[in-house]
Design an enzyme around this catalytic site. Structure first.
Site, mmCIF file in Angstrom:
data_model
loop_
_atom_site.group_PDB
_atom_site.id
_atom_site.type_symbol
_atom_site.label_atom_id
_atom_site.label_comp_id
_atom_site.label_asym_id
_atom_site.label_seq_id
_atom_site.Cartn_x
_atom_site.Cartn_y
_atom_site.Cartn_z
ATOM 1 N N ASP A 15 0.822 -1.218 0.000
ATOM 2 C CA ASP A 15 0.000 0.000 0.000
ATOM 3 C C ASP A 15 0.851 1.261 0.000
ATOM 4 O O ASP A 15 0.619 2.185 0.787
ATOM 5 C CB ASP A 15 -0.945 0.018 1.215
ATOM 6 C CG ASP A 15 -1.697 -1.284 1.393
ATOM 7 O OD1 ASP A 15 -2.021 -1.911 0.368
ATOM 8 O OD2 ASP A 15 -1.953 -1.675 2.541
ATOM 9 N N GLU A 189 -11.122 0.483 -3.887
ATOM 10 C CA GLU A 189 -10.640 0.889 -2.566
ATOM 11 C C GLU A 189 -9.438 1.810 -2.755
ATOM 12 O O GLU A 189 -9.056 2.132 -3.882
ATOM 13 C CB GLU A 189 -10.261 -0.331 -1.731
ATOM 14 C CG GLU A 189 -9.241 -1.234 -2.383
ATOM 15 C CD GLU A 189 -9.020 -2.530 -1.628
ATOM 16 O OE1 GLU A 189 -9.591 -2.694 -0.537
ATOM 17 O OE2 GLU A 189 -8.261 -3.383 -2.129
#
Length: 560
Positions: A15, A189
């Protein structure tokens, strides 16, 4: 022009959120159940990255009892040029049971990337993966996934945007639902906002955390939309370019999207940066599976792709494709030599502090249980919970960064009860690990070296592979190669290394090998190497570790 080799940050570095301030680049990555929380890396050439600290390292979060892979998710770095402050938004995922995904999101700020960081301010509990955007008019906005729990509605939910109060916390006005994704891959997302040539661009992750992962983009002339999708109808970065229809799937492994032609898999969850040389790159996560398998022990690593803007104002990879590459062109006029040993570790514990790359699962590091002070020249670890514990395991670990390496230590340990142990091992989470440890023999009259293993929560004691350790001191080496591990030892500094037992299959210590439902990824927190100690007796025992080394065997091509 030099080439940058991916991954730029190997091992657990998922991420990634990248920013540039001047000529300095910073990346923040997720840490889940590990502390200190939120790794922050620095580079000046985009090729070589060094850990410079952690954003949450002063008790801001308590991760004891966290069911992995919950914990600290998807940190987002930003820089407000008006106030010259660094901001970091993050989610604390506290519950994933019943797919409720209860997560509180916060933001911290600092005048320097190395801190000190402010106390967290609360943003929302609507979902996870928050990102901040500082607009030119001084307003601040948050984008996040609104997690959907209603039966019959498209999961995982909408990407939502709201103005945010960075002084007092919370949002201003209402959340605006802007999209459920820009392609048919679903599972939108990790939204991130940018502004370029009069448009607001929304970069999102899609396709789930598995082999269909990708980066999607949409744009709007106003921040709350409507956002038009990239006209290709496909991700702008992925490892698996073939078309996929997966709307409504909240997340999945999508093993059918494995790309046998690519060493890089799962490319997705991207973050955009504009360089001082007027170039554009996206940092994103990726994985490298074991040879001939679809298991990824190193978890999700950080890579980089070079980008450009098309004539009609869309972002795409520099070569015009959407297939993520293992090598990309470096910065113009910025020579680089990508170091091949920068992720090796060699700590002899001769300083007051130990290597900052050491992380601890669930609990915080504290001098009361781990220090170099009580026995100078050694790292002393006081034993605590069994390694099955999610509360107080006494583990000091570093990220595995290669599929071919050795981890080695020398320790002295004096057990006086069968519940006292110390040693070195491989660790994924509390249910999955391998531990070569000094312990009492079952006769309770001498010390032995023996291997203990946890596999999907089952305790496996390798009773038949045992060697006596007459002076309570041993050197232990674990040789890891493509999902196998061999334990070796020697009892004096000049002795020949001996194998303990046979080579063990530890491929299950991977994202796909742990507790996954059929068709889903079992975890996404990656393999670690560790030294540690257990005391389920009187909490009085400790182990003294003389050194800790990790050597990656990159000459075999495991990093390429």
């Amino acid at each position: 022009m030099t080439q940058i080799q991916n991954p730029i940050i190997p091992g657990m570095a998922p991420d990634p959120s990248i920013i540039r301030v001047g000529a300095d680049y910073y990346i923040a990555t997720s840490t889940f159940h590990w502390t200190p929380a939120v790794q922050i890396f620095h580079s000046t050439d985009l090729a070589n990255w060094q850990l410079v600290g952690y954003a949450l390292n002063h008790g801001e979060v308590d991760l004891r009892g966290t069911n992995t892979p919950a914990g600290i998710w998807a940190p987002h770095l930003s820089y407000d040029s008006r106030t010259q402050k660094y901001w970091l938004a993050y989610s604390h995922m506290q519950n994933m049971a019943g797919r409720e995904f209860n997560s509180d999101s916060f933001a911290v700020s600092a005048d320097s990337i190395t801190g000190p960081w402010s106390k967290p301010i609360y943003l929302t509990s609507i979902g996870f993966d928050p990102a901040l955007f500082h607009d030119a008019d001084g307003k601040h906005y948050a984008a996040i996934l609104e997690w959907e729990t209603r039966t019959g509605y498209q999961a995982p939910g909408h990407i939502v945007i709201a103005e945010v109060d960075l002084k007092n916390g919370g949002i201003i006005g209402d959340w605006h639902r802007v999209t459920t994704g820009f392609t048919t891959r679903g599972c939108a997302e990790a939204p991130q906002l940018y502004k370029h040539n009069g448009y607001y661009y929304l970069l999102i992750a899609a396709g789930g955390t598995g082999y269909a992962h990708g980066v999607e983009i949409g744009r709007s002339q106003t921040i709350f939309g409507p956002y038009e999708p990239n006209p290709t109808g496909e991700p702008i970065i992925t490892s698996s370019p073939q078309h996929l229809f997966s709307l409504g799937d909240p997340d999945a492994g999508h093993f059918e999207m494995f790309n046998p032609q690519s060493l890089m898999q799962k490319a997705g969850h991207g973050s955009l940066v504009h360089t001082q040389t007027d170039e554009w790159y996206v940092a994103h996560l990726m994985s490298r599976p074991l040879a001939g398998q679809k298991k990824n022990p190193l978890g999700r690593e950080t890579s980089l792709q070079k980008m450009h803007w098309t004539a009609d104002g869309w972002l795409e990879m520099a070569d015009g494709s959407n297939l993520a590459k293992m090598h990309v062109d470096g910065l113009k006029d910025v020579p680089v030599h990508q170091a091949t040993t920068q992720f090796d570790i060699n700590d002899d514990f001769n300083n007051d502090t130990y290597d900052p790359r050491f992380m601890t699962p669930y609990r915080t590091q504290d001098a009361a249980w781990v220090n170099t002070i009580e026995n100078p020249g050694h790292l002393r670890i006081h034993g605590h919970n069994s390694f099955f514990s999610q509360v107080n395991p006494a583990i000091m670990a570093t990220r595995a960064t290669s599929l071919d390496y050795t981890v080695q230590t020398k320790l002295t340990f004096h057990p006086d009860h069968y519940s006292e142990t110390a040693g070195v091992g491989l660790y994924y989470d509390s249910n999955n690990w391998l531990y070569a440890r000094l312990c009492q023999a079952d006769t309770e009259d001498h010390t032995v070296l023996r291997v203990l293993q946890a596999k999907l929560g089952e305790r496996i004691d390798h009773l038949t592979d045992e060697v006596t350790v007459p002076n309570d001191t041993a050197e232990i080496r674990l040789a890891y190669h493509q999902g196998t591990a061999q334990v070796l030892y020697r009892l004096t500094d000049t002795a020949t290394w001996q194998a303990l037992g046979t080579t063990l299959d530890v491929a299950y210590l991977s994202d796909e090998g742990v507790n996954g439902a059929p068709g889903e990824i079992g975890g996404f927190t990656a393999l670690f190497n560790f030294i540690g100690s257990v005391d389920a007796h009187q909490l009085t025992s400790f182990a003294d570790f003389d050194y800790y080394t990790v050597k990656n065997n990159l000459e075999r091509g495991t990093h390429l």
